[in-house]
Design a protein around this motif. Structure first.
Motif, PDB file in Angstrom:
ATOM      1  N   PHE A  84       2.044   1.420   7.093  1.00 30.48           N
ATOM      2  CA  PHE A  84       1.055   1.924   8.052  1.00 30.48           C
ATOM      3  C   PHE A  84       0.686   1.069   8.887  1.00 30.48           C
ATOM      4  O   PHE A  84      -0.514   1.179   9.871  1.00 30.48           O
ATOM      5  CB  PHE A  84       0.040   2.333   7.264  1.00 30.48           C
ATOM      6  N   GLY A  85       1.248  -0.215   9.381  1.00 28.34           N
ATOM      7  CA  GLY A  85       1.116  -1.134  10.266  1.00 28.34           C
ATOM      8  C   GLY A  85      -0.283  -1.940   9.760  1.00 28.34           C
ATOM      9  O   GLY A  85      -0.850  -2.537  10.727  1.00 28.34           O
ATOM     10  N   ALA A  86      -0.351  -2.043   8.440  1.00 24.34           N
ATOM     11  CA  ALA A  86      -1.852  -2.666   7.827  1.00 24.34           C
ATOM     12  C   ALA A  86      -1.260  -3.301   6.721  1.00 24.34           C
ATOM     13  O   ALA A  86      -1.711  -3.108   5.586  1.00 24.34           O
ATOM     14  CB  ALA A  86      -2.646  -1.756   7.647  1.00 24.34           C
ATOM     15  N   PRO A  87      -0.626  -4.569   6.865  1.00 22.50           N
ATOM     16  CA  PRO A  87      -0.289  -5.344   5.833  1.00 22.50           C
ATOM     17  C   PRO A  87      -1.523  -5.743   4.829  1.00 22.50           C
ATOM     18  O   PRO A  87      -2.376  -5.843   5.593  1.00 22.50           O
ATOM     19  CB  PRO A  87       0.656  -6.687   6.260  1.00 22.50           C
ATOM     20  N   GLY A  88      -1.481  -6.037   3.760  1.00 21.81           N
ATOM     21  CA  GLY A  88      -2.423  -6.458   2.890  1.00 21.81           C
ATOM     22  C   GLY A  88      -3.208  -5.115   2.471  1.00 21.81           C
ATOM     23  O   GLY A  88      -4.410  -5.397   1.847  1.00 21.81           O
ATOM     24  N   HIS A  89      -2.659  -4.095   2.220  1.00 21.07           N
ATOM     25  CA  HIS A  89      -3.430  -2.884   2.002  1.00 21.07           C
ATOM     26  C   HIS A  89      -2.522  -2.231   1.199  1.00 21.07           C
ATOM     27  O   HIS A  89      -1.330  -2.152   1.003  1.00 21.07           O
ATOM     28  CB  HIS A  89      -4.084  -1.958   2.963  1.00 21.07           C
ATOM     29  N   LEU A  90      -3.281  -1.200   0.289  1.00 18.16           N
ATOM     30  CA  LEU A  90      -2.347  -0.154  -0.370  1.00 18.16           C
ATOM     31  C   LEU A  90      -2.951   1.400  -0.122  1.00 18.16           C
ATOM     32  O   LEU A  90      -4.354   1.319  -0.110  1.00 18.16           O
ATOM     33  CB  LEU A  90      -2.090  -0.273  -2.100  1.00 18.16           C
ATOM     34  N   ARG A  91      -2.059   2.330  -0.081  1.00 14.87           N
ATOM     35  CA  ARG A  91      -2.636   3.610  -0.006  1.00 14.87           C
ATOM     36  C   ARG A  91      -2.446   4.244  -1.356  1.00 14.87           C
ATOM     37  O   ARG A  91      -1.487   4.412  -1.734  1.00 14.87           O
ATOM     38  CB  ARG A  91      -1.918   4.298   1.177  1.00 14.87           C
ATOM     39  N   PHE A  92      -3.610   4.892  -1.709  1.00 20.80           N
ATOM     40  CA  PHE A  92      -3.776   5.745  -2.858  1.00 20.80           C
ATOM     41  C   PHE A  92      -3.996   7.009  -2.580  1.00 20.80           C
ATOM     42  O   PHE A  92      -5.056   7.277  -2.067  1.00 20.80           O
ATOM     43  CB  PHE A  92      -4.771   5.185  -3.975  1.00 20.80           C
ATOM     44  N   SER A  93      -3.284   7.973  -2.820  1.00 21.39           N
ATOM     45  CA  SER A  93      -3.440   9.665  -2.658  1.00 21.39           C
ATOM     46  C   SER A  93      -4.400  10.141  -3.788  1.00 21.39           C
ATOM     47  O   SER A  93      -3.718   9.822  -4.915  1.00 21.39           O
ATOM     48  CB  SER A  93      -2.424  10.498  -2.452  1.00 21.39           C
ATOM     49  N   TYR A  94      -5.389  10.832  -3.694  1.00 19.43           N
ATOM     50  CA  TYR A  94      -6.180  11.043  -4.919  1.00 19.43           C
ATOM     51  C   TYR A  94      -6.053  12.879  -4.829  1.00 19.43           C
ATOM     52  O   TYR A  94      -6.873  13.335  -5.567  1.00 19.43           O
ATOM     53  CB  TYR A  94      -7.577  10.778  -4.812  1.00 19.43           C
ATOM     54  N   ALA A  95      -4.989  13.092  -4.481  1.00 20.48           N
ATOM     55  CA  ALA A  95      -4.574  14.625  -4.525  1.00 20.48           C
ATOM     56  C   ALA A  95      -3.652  14.848  -5.948  1.00 20.48           C
ATOM     57  O   ALA A  95      -2.563  15.143  -5.864  1.00 20.48           O
ATOM     58  CB  ALA A  95      -3.701  15.050  -3.324  1.00 20.48           C
ATOM     59  N   LEU A  96      -4.082  14.529  -6.891  1.00 21.99           N
ATOM     60  CA  LEU A  96      -3.796  14.637  -8.288  1.00 21.99           C
ATOM     61  C   LEU A  96      -4.766  14.749  -9.297  1.00 21.99           C
ATOM     62  O   LEU A  96      -6.003  14.551  -9.005  1.00 21.99           O
ATOM     63  CB  LEU A  96      -2.769  13.345  -8.758  1.00 21.99           C
ATOM     64  N   GLY A  97      -4.430  15.186 -10.480  1.00 19.47           N
ATOM     65  CA  GLY A  97      -5.215  15.645 -11.547  1.00 19.47           C
ATOM     66  C   GLY A  97      -6.285  14.639 -11.990  1.00 19.47           C
ATOM     67  O   GLY A  97      -5.979  13.211 -11.797  1.00 19.47           O
ATOM     68  N   ASP A  98      -7.517  14.919 -12.420  1.00 21.14           N
ATOM     69  CA  ASP A  98      -8.572  13.939 -12.564  1.00 21.14           C
ATOM     70  C   ASP A  98      -8.092  13.109 -13.744  1.00 21.14           C
ATOM     71  O   ASP A  98      -8.543  11.871 -13.911  1.00 21.14           O
ATOM     72  CB  ASP A  98      -9.912  14.921 -12.945  1.00 21.14           C
ATOM     73  N   ALA A  99      -7.379  13.486 -14.818  1.00 22.92           N
ATOM     74  CA  ALA A  99      -7.123  12.451 -15.823  1.00 22.92           C
ATOM     75  C   ALA A  99      -6.169  11.513 -15.529  1.00 22.92           C
ATOM     76  O   ALA A  99      -6.357  10.521 -15.915  1.00 22.92           O
ATOM     77  CB  ALA A  99      -6.775  13.426 -16.969  1.00 22.92           C
ATOM     78  N   GLU A 100      -5.000  12.036 -14.727  1.00 20.73           N
ATOM     79  CA  GLU A 100      -3.943  11.238 -14.364  1.00 20.73           C
ATOM     80  C   GLU A 100      -4.722  10.204 -13.328  1.00 20.73           C
ATOM     81  O   GLU A 100      -4.095   8.881 -13.660  1.00 20.73           O
ATOM     82  CB  GLU A 100      -2.696  11.869 -13.635  1.00 20.73           C
ATOM     83  N   LEU A 101      -5.724  10.483 -12.466  1.00 25.45           N
ATOM     84  CA  LEU A 101      -5.873   9.796 -11.587  1.00 25.45           C
ATOM     85  C   LEU A 101      -6.887   8.551 -12.477  1.00 25.45           C
ATOM     86  O   LEU A 101      -6.594   7.351 -11.979  1.00 25.45           O
ATOM     87  CB  LEU A 101      -7.090  10.397 -10.725  1.00 25.45           C
TER      88      LEU A 101
END
Length: 394
Positions: A364-381
């Motif tokens: 994403f042009g931003a070294p030093g970061h991670l992207r986490f999508s929270y479009a998943l189930g509550d328990a899995e998250l």
């Protein structure tokens, strides 16, 4: 192979998602935070509209390349109703997902040698689509200390005589940041002053939280109507990623030119999916609000949990369904005898040692970061982030 195509990098988000799914197929308990895809089924009334469309012989034939007239009208009405922007259906082109709208916008507006100001962090497909049009992206990085929002001063410093356009994405993929009405207006008026095209990706506009207001650039600066292209679609709001219905909105002559391109590229979008999209845009909003409330709950959970990871700095996202922590504090160390220097290294170690898939910031042009999508189930998250906490706490 042509140099143009050979130079394209694969989508990092789709690659991470594919890796996670492949590992799951091998029996490994991988939890994937990679794909920006709602985990909910498409609402029943939308599916029913598709079933009825599939039974209609008129939908078994070619339809206009620009989209079914009823859908173009529905999109114009929807944008007018939600954003107070007056549109004609002739200003709407229905595309095979939002990604095709992005590609066609750049292909229609850019020439070789043009420059496009691209605020970073940015969605991974923007630079590839810009380069395919023969143009060059000029990145403007706004870090966590700025809430991932650029200033007009930063944009002006990047502007040259070759600058043709600026890309906006609010709410943002990958950061979840939302530009305030004031900032949107400042950027819009700066673009207007310098005669720049504004390409505004607004596909997450209905997913905002904490009382945050979404403002379209054309709502803030109506004078930009002849030099702005809006991009959107039904994928995120209505849990319809697989249906592949997006749109491009702009001046009628630009939309006509993009339609000419699409007539040679893909022709019309699947008619059944278009009829489903009509149902989405004109049907009840209760299922949409229920999904938004679930995303909001997960958003608060993931921010709380990621903030407990040693070395992570986590700005609170107010839109979309992504968290984008600054992870530089977790770099420059060994994790289970493996040296971790970059966010790509960290994502690899987290996947292989904790069986959790996240996308590294380099995409994403931003070294030093991670992207986490929270479009998943509550328990899995919860379990997934707990695994990350345990790994990085060793």
């Amino acid at each position: 192979m042509s140099q143009r195509i050979g130079a394209i990098s694969p989508s990092a988000t789709l690659a991470v998602d594919a890796t996670a799914k492949a590992l799951k197929a091998q029996g490994r308990p991988v939890i994937g935070f990679g794909a920006g895809e709602p985990d909910f089924p498409t609402p029943p009334h939308i599916v029913q509209a598709a079933i009825e469309a599939a039974q209609d012989p008129a939908m078994h034939r070619y339809s206009p390349a620009a989209g079914l007239p009823a859908l173009r009208e529905a999109i114009a009405d929807h944008v007018g109703r939600t954003d107070q922007i007056v549109l004609d259906a002739a200003q709407v082109l229905v595309t095979n997902g939002g990604k095709q709208a992005v590609y066609q916008a750049f292909a229609t507006l850019l020439d070789p040698g043009d420059e496009v100001i691209l605020p970073a962090p940015y969605w991974t497909s923007y630079p590839e689509a810009i380069r395919l049009a023969g143009a060059r992206e000029v990145e403007v990085l706004a870090g966590a200390d700025q809430g991932y929002l650029p200033t007009v001063a930063q944009l002006e410093a990047a502007r040259t005589e070759r600058t043709r356009a600026i890309v906006l994405c609010s709410p943002s993929n990958p950061t979840g940041a939302v530009m305030s009405t004031g900032l949107i207006e400042q950027v819009g008026r700066w673009a207007l002053e310098h005669g720049l095209w504004v390409i505004s990706d607004e596909i997450y506009q209905h997913l905002v939280y904490d009382g945050t207001d979404f403002t379209s650039v054309l709502q803030a600066v109506p004078e930009l109507a002849q030099t702005t292209v809006l991009l959107g679609g039904v994928a995120k709001t209505f849990a319809m990623t697989g249906w592949r219905v997006g749109w491009m909105i702009g001046p009628a002559d630009v939309v006509k030119a993009a339609t000419n391109l699409q007539s040679h590229l893909t022709s019309n979008v699947c008619n059944v999916a278009q009829r489903a999209a009509i149902a989405a845009l004109t049907g009840p909003i209760e299922p949409i609000e229920q999904m938004r409330e679930a995303f909001d709950r997960r958003r608060r959970t993931i921010v709380e949990k990621l903030s407990a990871v040693p070395g992570f700095e986590v700005p609170t996202p107010t839109g979309a369904f992504y968290a984008f922590p600054d992870v530089r504090g977790a770099l420059g160390r060994e994790i289970r005898s493996r040296r971790v220097e970059t966010s790509t290294d960290l994502a690899t170690v987290i996947l292989e040692e904790a069986e959790v898939a996240a996308v590294p910031g380099e995409a994403f042009g931003a070294p030093g970061h991670l992207r986490f999508s929270y479009a998943l189930g509550d328990a899995e998250l919860a379990e997934g982030i707990d695994r990350v906490i345990a790994l990085l706490s060793e």
